[in-house]
Design a protein around this motif. Structure first.
Motif, PDB file in Angstrom:
ATOM      1  N   PHE A 194      -4.465  28.546  36.795  1.00 48.57           N
ATOM      2  CA  PHE A 194      -5.756  28.939  36.232  1.00 48.57           C
ATOM      3  C   PHE A 194      -5.747  29.474  34.770  1.00 48.57           C
ATOM      4  N   ASP A 195      -6.623  28.758  34.140  1.00 46.72           N
ATOM      5  CA  ASP A 195      -6.605  29.416  32.611  1.00 46.72           C
ATOM      6  C   ASP A 195      -7.211  30.675  32.469  1.00 46.72           C
ATOM      7  N   ARG A 196      -7.285  31.338  31.357  1.00 41.80           N
ATOM      8  CA  ARG A 196      -7.649  32.778  31.099  1.00 41.80           C
ATOM      9  C   ARG A 196      -8.959  33.021  31.540  1.00 41.80           C
ATOM     10  N   LEU A 197      -9.955  31.966  31.591  1.00 40.88           N
ATOM     11  CA  LEU A 197     -11.387  32.015  32.405  1.00 40.88           C
ATOM     12  C   LEU A 197     -11.268  31.841  33.957  1.00 40.88           C
ATOM     13  N   GLY A 198     -10.062  31.752  34.441  1.00 37.07           N
ATOM     14  CA  GLY A 198     -10.116  31.387  36.134  1.00 37.07           C
ATOM     15  C   GLY A 198     -10.428  30.248  36.181  1.00 37.07           C
ATOM     16  N   VAL A 199     -10.445  29.276  35.204  1.00 37.85           N
ATOM     17  CA  VAL A 199     -10.889  27.839  35.797  1.00 37.85           C
ATOM     18  C   VAL A 199      -9.354  27.209  36.545  1.00 37.85           C
ATOM     19  N   HIS A 200      -9.728  26.303  37.417  1.00 39.84           N
ATOM     20  CA  HIS A 200      -8.522  25.695  37.988  1.00 39.84           C
ATOM     21  C   HIS A 200      -8.252  24.518  37.052  1.00 39.84           C
ATOM     22  N   VAL A 201      -6.813  24.286  36.724  1.00 37.40           N
ATOM     23  CA  VAL A 201      -6.193  23.136  36.098  1.00 37.40           C
ATOM     24  C   VAL A 201      -5.327  22.667  36.984  1.00 37.40           C
ATOM     25  N   GLU A 202      -4.936  21.539  36.889  1.00 41.23           N
ATOM     26  CA  GLU A 202      -3.820  21.052  37.498  1.00 41.23           C
ATOM     27  C   GLU A 202      -2.981  20.430  36.302  1.00 41.23           C
ATOM     28  N   ALA A 203      -1.697  20.909  36.411  1.00 40.14           N
ATOM     29  CA  ALA A 203      -0.531  20.454  35.433  1.00 40.14           C
ATOM     30  C   ALA A 203       0.677  20.174  35.946  1.00 40.14           C
ATOM     31  N   ASP A 204       1.450  19.299  35.176  1.00 39.01           N
ATOM     32  CA  ASP A 204       2.667  19.170  35.387  1.00 39.01           C
ATOM     33  C   ASP A 204       3.709  19.694  34.178  1.00 39.01           C
ATOM     34  N   HIS A 205       4.361  20.695  34.618  1.00 45.88           N
ATOM     35  CA  HIS A 205       4.714  21.511  33.452  1.00 45.88           C
ATOM     36  C   HIS A 205       6.531  21.160  33.229  1.00 45.88           C
ATOM     37  N   THR A 206       6.875  19.827  33.581  1.00 44.02           N
ATOM     38  CA  THR A 206       8.122  19.407  33.185  1.00 44.02           C
ATOM     39  C   THR A 206       8.274  19.170  31.602  1.00 44.02           C
ATOM     40  N   MET A 207       7.144  18.934  30.995  1.00 46.80           N
ATOM     41  CA  MET A 207       7.284  18.615  29.601  1.00 46.80           C
ATOM     42  C   MET A 207       5.993  19.254  28.864  1.00 46.80           C
ATOM     43  N   ALA A 208       6.034  19.913  27.712  1.00 49.17           N
ATOM     44  CA  ALA A 208       4.883  20.538  27.147  1.00 49.17           C
ATOM     45  C   ALA A 208       4.046  19.256  26.672  1.00 49.17           C
ATOM     46  N   ASP A 209       2.921  19.692  26.723  1.00 53.82           N
ATOM     47  CA  ASP A 209       1.927  18.603  26.270  1.00 53.82           C
ATOM     48  C   ASP A 209       0.987  19.302  25.046  1.00 53.82           C
ATOM     49  N   LYS A 210       1.782  18.717  23.689  1.00 46.44           N
ATOM     50  CA  LYS A 210       1.104  19.594  22.730  1.00 46.44           C
ATOM     51  C   LYS A 210      -0.306  19.517  22.576  1.00 46.44           C
ATOM     52  N   SER A 211      -1.065  18.194  23.013  1.00 52.73           N
ATOM     53  CA  SER A 211      -2.384  17.852  22.859  1.00 52.73           C
ATOM     54  C   SER A 211      -3.001  19.004  23.600  1.00 52.73           C
ATOM     55  N   LYS A 212      -2.700  19.773  24.271  1.00 52.03           N
ATOM     56  CA  LYS A 212      -3.197  20.926  25.175  1.00 52.03           C
ATOM     57  C   LYS A 212      -3.074  22.240  24.375  1.00 52.03           C
ATOM     58  N   LEU A 213      -2.590  22.218  23.348  1.00 50.68           N
ATOM     59  CA  LEU A 213      -2.445  23.477  22.297  1.00 50.68           C
ATOM     60  C   LEU A 213      -3.850  23.805  21.973  1.00 50.68           C
ATOM     61  N   PRO A 214      -4.246  25.098  22.195  1.00 51.35           N
ATOM     62  CA  PRO A 214      -5.565  25.405  21.531  1.00 51.35           C
ATOM     63  C   PRO A 214      -5.259  25.533  19.888  1.00 51.35           C
ATOM     64  N   LEU A 215      -6.119  24.879  19.204  1.00 50.98           N
ATOM     65  CA  LEU A 215      -5.989  24.804  17.845  1.00 50.98           C
ATOM     66  C   LEU A 215      -7.119  25.853  17.083  1.00 50.98           C
ATOM     67  N   PRO A 216      -6.739  26.292  16.061  1.00 51.23           N
ATOM     68  CA  PRO A 216      -7.713  26.792  15.409  1.00 51.23           C
ATOM     69  C   PRO A 216      -8.668  26.004  14.539  1.00 51.23           C
ATOM     70  N   ILE A 217      -9.737  26.511  14.449  1.00 50.48           N
ATOM     71  CA  ILE A 217     -11.131  25.883  13.770  1.00 50.48           C
ATOM     72  C   ILE A 217     -11.202  26.656  12.227  1.00 50.48           C
ATOM     73  N   PRO A 218     -10.866  25.907  11.110  1.00 51.03           N
ATOM     74  CA  PRO A 218     -11.037  26.458   9.955  1.00 51.03           C
ATOM     75  C   PRO A 218     -12.531  26.911   9.739  1.00 51.03           C
ATOM     76  N   THR A 219     -12.467  27.918   9.061  1.00 48.74           N
ATOM     77  CA  THR A 219     -14.078  28.429   8.557  1.00 48.74           C
ATOM     78  C   THR A 219     -13.882  28.398   6.829  1.00 48.74           C
ATOM     79  N   PRO A 220     -14.923  28.831   6.336  1.00 48.72           N
ATOM     80  CA  PRO A 220     -14.929  28.727   4.691  1.00 48.72           C
ATOM     81  C   PRO A 220     -14.126  29.714   4.289  1.00 48.72           C
ATOM     82  N   GLU A 221     -13.982  30.837   5.107  1.00 41.42           N
ATOM     83  CA  GLU A 221     -13.093  32.226   4.752  1.00 41.42           C
ATOM     84  C   GLU A 221     -11.594  31.588   5.084  1.00 41.42           C
TER      85      GLU A 221
END
Length: 158
Positions: free
Chosen positions: A7-34
């Motif tokens: 379950f992610d931080r919001l309690g949403v169920h996700v199914e994942a295979d953790h044998t290898m990291a999936d870098k596409s699932k990394l939450p990325l920052p969103i640049p702002t003007p600052e």
């Protein structure tokens, strides 16, 4: 390894295979003007900080005013990329974007500010992650817009 129910931080169920990291699932920052100058710098493998022209305070994270004196007279400069390990925790819980275990750390930059990051290219154990150990920045490109700064032991992998 079979897929696990997580379950992610919001309690949403996700199914994942953790044998290898999936870098596409990394939450990325969103640049702002600052923060744009910081993310433009990381794309050029440069760690950029800000310094107040009024009180000479260097700070992170990026913002348009000095957190010390509130002056808007600030400048951006290239940091040395050198740091020391200030604090860390080793996370052993599964995450779809990270091979575990991995260190979540606070490093103290040579210029003074502290920054949250991950420690890479070193065994993720208390014996290898020594407080005050010298570190250097390294960069990992995630996509065409985001390159993330991480830190490794100074002089490369240990």
């Amino acid at each position: 390894m079979t897929p696990q129910l997580v379950f992610d931080r919001l309690g949403v169920h996700v199914e994942a295979d953790h044998t290898m990291a999936d870098k596409s699932k990394l939450p990325l920052p969103i640049p702002t003007p600052e923060t744009a100058h910081f993310w433009e710098g990381t794309q050029q493998e440069q760690l950029r900080l800000q310094r107040c022209k009024s009180c000479d305070s260097t700070y992170f994270p990026p913002r348009p005013f000095c957190p010390g004196c509130a002056s808007r007279e600030v400048e951006v400069f290239a940091a040395s990329g050198k740091a020391t390990l200030y604090s860390y925790v080793i996370n052993h819980l599964p995450h779809p974007a990270f091979d575990g275990p991995y260190a979540i750390a606070v490093v103290e930059l040579e210029e003074g500010p502290r920054m949250m990051t991950n420690i890479v290219e070193v065994e993720q154990t208390p014996e290898a992650l020594i407080l005050d150990m010298p570190l250097e920045v390294t960069f990992q490109t995630q996509n065409e817009d985001i390159t993330l700064p991480y830190f490794r032991p100074a002089g490369g992998a240990s």
